[in-house]
Motif scaffolding. Structure first.
Motif, mmCIF file in Angstrom:
data_model
loop_
_atom_site.group_PDB
_atom_site.id
_atom_site.type_symbol
_atom_site.label_atom_id
_atom_site.label_comp_id
_atom_site.label_asym_id
_atom_site.label_seq_id
_atom_site.Cartn_x
_atom_site.Cartn_y
_atom_site.Cartn_z
ATOM 1 N N PRO A 134 27.373 -0.997 -23.906
ATOM 2 C CA PRO A 134 26.292 -1.029 -22.923
ATOM 3 C C PRO A 134 25.450 0.232 -22.800
ATOM 4 C CG PRO A 134 28.204 -2.153 -22.045
ATOM 5 C CD PRO A 134 28.640 -1.509 -23.337
ATOM 6 N N MET A 135 26.052 1.381 -22.554
ATOM 7 C CA MET A 135 25.261 2.596 -22.334
ATOM 8 C C MET A 135 24.536 3.020 -23.598
ATOM 9 S SD MET A 135 25.261 4.007 -19.239
ATOM 10 C CE MET A 135 25.202 5.791 -19.451
ATOM 11 N N ALA A 136 25.216 2.962 -24.737
ATOM 12 C CA ALA A 136 24.593 3.401 -25.988
ATOM 13 C C ALA A 136 23.412 2.519 -26.340
ATOM 14 C CB ALA A 136 25.625 3.389 -27.118
ATOM 15 N N VAL A 137 23.581 1.208 -26.224
ATOM 16 C CA VAL A 137 22.496 0.287 -26.549
ATOM 17 C C VAL A 137 21.331 0.468 -25.588
ATOM 18 C CG1 VAL A 137 21.821 -2.150 -26.535
ATOM 19 C CG2 VAL A 137 23.917 -1.443 -27.708
ATOM 20 N N GLU A 138 21.615 0.471 -24.291
ATOM 21 C CA GLU A 138 20.537 0.575 -23.297
ATOM 22 C C GLU A 138 19.764 1.876 -23.444
ATOM 23 O OE1 GLU A 138 18.140 1.476 -20.134
ATOM 24 O OE2 GLU A 138 19.987 2.647 -20.402
ATOM 25 N N THR A 139 20.468 3.000 -23.563
ATOM 26 C CA THR A 139 19.794 4.300 -23.637
ATOM 27 C C THR A 139 19.011 4.447 -24.930
ATOM 28 O OG1 THR A 139 21.566 5.267 -22.299
ATOM 29 C CG2 THR A 139 20.122 6.788 -23.482
ATOM 30 N N ALA A 140 19.626 4.062 -26.047
ATOM 31 C CA ALA A 140 18.936 4.191 -27.335
ATOM 32 C C ALA A 140 17.715 3.278 -27.388
ATOM 33 C CB ALA A 140 19.897 3.871 -28.476
ATOM 34 N N GLU A 277 21.620 -9.524 -27.130
ATOM 35 C CA GLU A 277 21.183 -9.537 -28.529
ATOM 36 C C GLU A 277 22.046 -8.620 -29.379
ATOM 37 O OE1 GLU A 277 17.522 -7.687 -31.201
ATOM 38 O OE2 GLU A 277 17.173 -8.137 -29.076
ATOM 39 N N TYR A 278 22.302 -7.408 -28.881
ATOM 40 C CA TYR A 278 23.058 -6.450 -29.679
ATOM 41 C C TYR A 278 24.552 -6.758 -29.664
ATOM 42 C CZ TYR A 278 18.924 -3.927 -30.854
ATOM 43 O OH TYR A 278 17.694 -3.598 -31.393
ATOM 44 N N ALA A 279 25.028 -7.402 -28.612
ATOM 45 C CA ALA A 279 26.417 -7.880 -28.633
ATOM 46 C C ALA A 279 26.594 -8.922 -29.729
ATOM 47 C CB ALA A 279 26.789 -8.447 -27.273
ATOM 48 N N GLN A 280 25.603 -9.806 -29.881
ATOM 49 C CA GLN A 280 25.688 -10.798 -30.945
ATOM 50 C C GLN A 280 25.610 -10.131 -32.305
ATOM 51 O OE1 GLN A 280 26.170 -14.352 -30.552
ATOM 52 N NE2 GLN A 280 26.765 -13.841 -32.659
ATOM 53 N N ARG A 281 24.749 -9.140 -32.455
ATOM 54 C CA ARG A 281 24.694 -8.398 -33.719
ATOM 55 C C ARG A 281 26.049 -7.758 -34.017
ATOM 56 N NH1 ARG A 281 19.685 -7.232 -35.979
ATOM 57 N NH2 ARG A 281 17.868 -7.815 -34.721
ATOM 58 N N ALA A 283 28.974 -8.800 -32.952
ATOM 59 C CA ALA A 283 29.899 -9.871 -33.302
ATOM 60 C C ALA A 283 29.703 -10.339 -34.732
ATOM 61 C CB ALA A 283 29.718 -11.048 -32.336
ATOM 62 N N ASP A 284 28.465 -10.255 -35.204
ATOM 63 C CA ASP A 284 28.142 -10.661 -36.580
ATOM 64 C C ASP A 284 28.377 -9.556 -37.598
ATOM 65 O OD1 ASP A 284 27.336 -13.104 -35.580
ATOM 66 O OD2 ASP A 284 25.209 -12.585 -35.507
ATOM 67 N N GLY A 285 28.873 -8.399 -37.149
ATOM 68 C CA GLY A 285 29.124 -7.283 -38.051
ATOM 69 C C GLY A 285 27.868 -6.532 -38.458
ATOM 70 N N LYS A 286 26.786 -6.661 -37.663
ATOM 71 C CA LYS A 286 25.512 -6.051 -38.014
ATOM 72 C C LYS A 286 25.118 -4.926 -37.064
ATOM 73 C CE LYS A 286 23.849 -10.346 -40.083
ATOM 74 N NZ LYS A 286 22.835 -11.439 -40.016
ATOM 75 N N PHE A 287 26.037 -4.509 -36.199
ATOM 76 C CA PHE A 287 25.782 -3.398 -35.276
ATOM 77 C C PHE A 287 27.139 -2.922 -34.792
ATOM 78 C CE2 PHE A 287 24.804 -1.345 -31.261
ATOM 79 C CZ PHE A 287 23.623 -0.667 -31.541
ATOM 80 N N SER A 288 27.262 -1.608 -34.564
ATOM 81 C CA SER A 288 28.553 -1.105 -34.093
ATOM 82 C C SER A 288 28.383 0.236 -33.396
ATOM 83 C CB SER A 288 29.532 -0.942 -35.259
ATOM 84 O OG SER A 288 29.085 0.060 -36.165
ATOM 85 N N ILE A 289 29.327 0.520 -32.523
ATOM 86 C CA ILE A 289 29.484 1.832 -31.906
ATOM 87 C C ILE A 289 30.916 2.273 -32.197
ATOM 88 C CG2 ILE A 289 29.511 3.160 -29.770
ATOM 89 C CD1 ILE A 289 26.731 2.237 -30.582
ATOM 90 N N PRO A 290 31.115 3.455 -32.770
ATOM 91 C CA PRO A 290 32.480 3.869 -33.114
ATOM 92 C C PRO A 290 33.329 4.149 -31.876
ATOM 93 C CG PRO A 290 30.917 5.656 -33.503
ATOM 94 C CD PRO A 290 30.106 4.446 -33.185
ATOM 95 N N VAL A 291 34.544 3.645 -31.891
ATOM 96 C CA VAL A 291 35.519 3.908 -30.835
ATOM 97 C C VAL A 291 36.521 4.920 -31.372
ATOM 98 C CG1 VAL A 291 37.347 2.924 -29.404
ATOM 99 C CG2 VAL A 291 35.218 1.644 -29.783
ATOM 100 N N ALA A 292 36.604 6.051 -30.689
ATOM 101 C CA ALA A 292 37.497 7.116 -31.158
ATOM 102 C C ALA A 292 38.939 6.881 -30.740
ATOM 103 C CB ALA A 292 37.013 8.465 -30.622
ATOM 104 N N ALA A 293 39.141 6.435 -29.491
ATOM 105 C CA ALA A 293 40.509 6.274 -28.990
ATOM 106 C C ALA A 293 40.494 5.428 -27.729
ATOM 107 C CB ALA A 293 41.134 7.635 -28.693
ATOM 108 N N THR A 294 41.628 4.783 -27.449
ATOM 109 C CA THR A 294 41.818 4.061 -26.206
ATOM 110 C C THR A 294 42.988 4.669 -25.443
ATOM 111 O OG1 THR A 294 43.293 2.429 -27.221
ATOM 112 C CG2 THR A 294 40.924 1.917 -27.194
ATOM 113 N N PHE A 295 42.936 4.534 -24.112
ATOM 114 C CA PHE A 295 43.962 5.119 -23.255
ATOM 115 C C PHE A 295 44.271 4.157 -22.112
ATOM 116 C CE2 PHE A 295 41.213 8.390 -24.960
ATOM 117 C CZ PHE A 295 42.084 9.369 -25.433
#
Length: 328
Positions: A134-140, A277-281, A283-295
């Protein structure tokens, strides 16, 4: 018809602050009453909550408001209550979007959260990946709209290894622009695979970018933490500071005449309308944000330390305890 908010009381764990100050000093985990969604809001059982530098800025006094308040502006989860006027989702739906951190006593870093912007999570999109968007897509997206980037432009994204920068490179390419990026080694290869021309920071950056672009770059988005680079970016833009937009270094921007997301000529309307729109992209493997770690939620201090170290290397995501009840 959507189901509305339940009347039974629900308690939850939430990470909140009661005074402004350094995050490590003012934040604490508390058990509190789960909020009830008001008009035009929904409540979700939180599966994942993305963290951002903005969360720590809230603790220090950004957008001051009624206390206590919570952190965690990005959420994916399952709808468990909806407010009046909500007709596009129902209890049980999977959604991603932004927590209403300004309007309530808690935010996304909790077992449940009130959301003020959302989109359905498409089939095939992992819920942790969804919370990173959400934040990365909206801000960018809003920033590139402010620069009016089109297929006719060359675009430099400075700080393309940040989550917003990583998103901006992809959105610029989707728009057809010829995209250049500055980034470290962590994500340089992934950015090149998208189609960007990547170079490193530091000495010689101006000359490397101008040489690769065959001259000054038309438009520049700066997403990197303040580092004294804005004068170099103005040089890359042919000396015109109005062709440079920064979302981070506001002090230097004022001195140089560089544009910011708070300028009067910028449309400040948030662009969560493109999130689906970008969530669907994604899901289709055509857009991504890297996740470094989960806690787990109760390890938020570890996430805070990594985030403020300056080297998170991607999105940090909290997983509240109630996420175990979510399927999908």
């Amino acid at each position: 018809m959507a189901d509305h908010a339940p009347t039974t009381a629900v308690t939850m764990n939430a990470v909140r602050f009661h005074d402004y100050g350094e995050p490590a000093d003012v934040l604490r985990t508390e058990q509190v009453a789960a909020p009830t969604p008001e008009l035009g809001r929904i409540r979700v059982v939180v599966h994942a909550c993305g963290l951002n530098p903005a969360d720590w800025a809230l603790c220090r006094g950004l957008f001051r408001g009624k206390l206590p308040r919570g952190i965690g502006l990005e959420v994916s989860g399952t709808v468990d209550a909806v407010g009046e006027g909500v007709t596009d989702v129902a209890v049980g739906d999977l959604v991603l979007g932004s927590a209403d951190y300004a309007g309530g006593h808690s935010a996304g870093a909790a077992d449940r959260a009130i959301m003020n912007n959302w989109a359905r999570i498409p089939t095939g999109l992992d819920l942790v990946q969804a919370a990173a968007l959400p934040m990365a897509v909206e801000t960018a997206y809003r920033s590139l709209e402010g620069l009016r980037v089109t297929a006719d432009h060359t675009l430099l994204v400075h700080g393309a290894g940040t989550t917003v920068g990583f998103a901006a490179v992809q959105i610029g390419l989707i728009r057809g622009a010829r995209v250049f990026a500055t980034a470290g080694d962590t994500y340089a290869d992934r950015l090149r695979a998208f189609g960007a021309t990547v170079t490193s920071y530091g000495d010689g950056m101006v000359e490397r970018v101008i040489e690769a672009a065959g001259g000054p770059v038309d438009l520049i988005l700066n997403t990197a933490p303040p580092s004294g680079a804005l004068p170099d970016l103005v040089r890359i833009a042919g000396g015109d500071p109005r062709r440079v937009l920064t979302i981070t270094d506001f002090g230097a921007a004022a001195e140089l005449g560089v544009r910011t997301s708070f300028d009067e000529d910028m449309d400040r309307s948030l662009r969560y309308d493109v999130l689906g729109e970008y969530a669907q992209r994604a899901a289709d493997g055509k857009f991504s944000i890297p996740v470094a770690a989960t806690f787990p939620l109760d390890q938020w201090r570890t996430a805070l330390e990594l985030s403020t170290s300056g080297h998170p290397k991607g999105k940090l995501v909290l997983l509240p305890a109630d996420s175990a009840v979510i399927s999908g």
